[in-house]
Design a protein around this motif. Structure first.
Motif: not given
Ligand SMILES: NC(=O)c1ccc[n+]([C@@H]2O[C@H](COP(=O)([O-])OP(=O)(O)OC[C@H]3O[C@@H](n4cnc5c(N)ncnc54)[C@H](O)[C@@H]3O)[C@@H](O)[C@H]2O)c1
Length: 247
Positions: A73, A77, A83, A86, A120, A123-124, A127
């Motif tokens: 990730i 980024t 992003i 997802l 996922f 951590h996404v 952002q």
């Protein structure tokens, strides 16, 4: 194009459904980051001449390993700044009746199908929260309603729905939509080569009002819809792609 310049991250990108989703996002102008554990299959995507003039980046990552997920990730980024979408699509099966199922078979399925999606999302979302927008699409399964011999898989896919509904509430105020797709039986090589294929197929057709198996393009179309502006007022939803089968 619907996804012009959108940065799309998809896990399990080398599977039959994953590849179809990758290709369609690319054809609709997205910058796709294809994540998978299968290095050889990722290389095949890199070598695909049809993709040469399109944008697809491949990242080898074991989604059950949080450190690898974080590094992936961070790299995405750093390289692309954000992003937008997802798609948690990676999934495995280890079917066995409950009385014979091993702890490893249970853990492996829960780790990939549920914990990998959690890593996922976690951590996404960090952002996406900074950007104040985003779309998360989790590939669950009709199996969340229960299937004999799939206690591990059904539990993982039901868990994914709980994750989806919780995150929809948690991240919605920040402008992030979180939805799930629940496909029924999809005609992939994995399903066709299953030793009980004919039996499973016949049961599915009997219980489905639309009287056929699903196609990978049926799942793809649902994913694209849930990733698009057309679904901007939908969150915490389960879109069943099952030909109407609900049990
Ligand atoms: N095929 C069906 O009938 C069907 C029905 C309902 C739901 N689904 C779901 O759709 C999704 C895609 O299914 P498919 O049929 O394309 O499966 P597939 O087996 O073809 O693809 C799964 C992909 O996930 C990758 N993967 C596995 N473990 C991983 C890990 N630890 N880290 C990163 N990648 C990993 C595999 O390498 C593979 O490329 C899965 O979540 C599956 O549960 C499939």
């Amino acid at each position: 194009m619907r996804f012009n310049d959108k940065v799309v991250v998809i896990t399990g990108a080398c599977g039959e459904i994953g590849k179809c989703i990758v290709e369609s996002f690319m054809n609709e102008g997205a910058l796709v980051v294809a994540c998978d554990i299968n290095e050889r299959a990722l290389q095949a995507i890199n070598d695909n001449k049809d993709f040469n003039d399109k944008i697809v980046i491949t990242e080898k990552v074991d989604i059950t390993n949080e450190k690898e997920v974080v590094l992936t990730i961070e790299k995405i980024t750093r390289d692309f700044g954000r992003i937008d979408i997802l798609v948690n699509n990676a999934g495995i099966v280890r079917d066995r009746v409950i009385t014979e199922m091993t702890e490893k078979e249970w853990d492996d399925v829960l780790d990939v199908n549920l914990k990998g999606a959690f890593f996922f999302c976690k951590h996404v979302a960090r952002q996406m929260l900074i950007d104040g927008k985003g779309k998360i699409v989790n590939i669950s399964s009709r199996a969340y309603l229960g299937n004999p011999g799939q206690a591990n898989y059904s539990s993982s896919k039901a868990g994914l729905i709980g994750l989806t509904k919780s995150l929809a509430k948690e991240l919605g105020p920040a402008g992030i939509n979180v939805n799930a797709i629940a496909p029924g039986l999809i005609e992939t090589d994995m399903i066709i080569s299953h030793p009980k294929y004919e039996k499973i197929k016949n049961i599915h057709i009997k219980l489905s009002p639309l009287k056929r198996l699903g196609k990978v393009t049926d799942v793809r179309d649902a994913v694209l819809f849930m990733s698009s502006e057309e679904s901007s007022y939908i969150t915490g939803e389960i879109l069943h792609v099952t030909g109407g089968r609900m049990g």
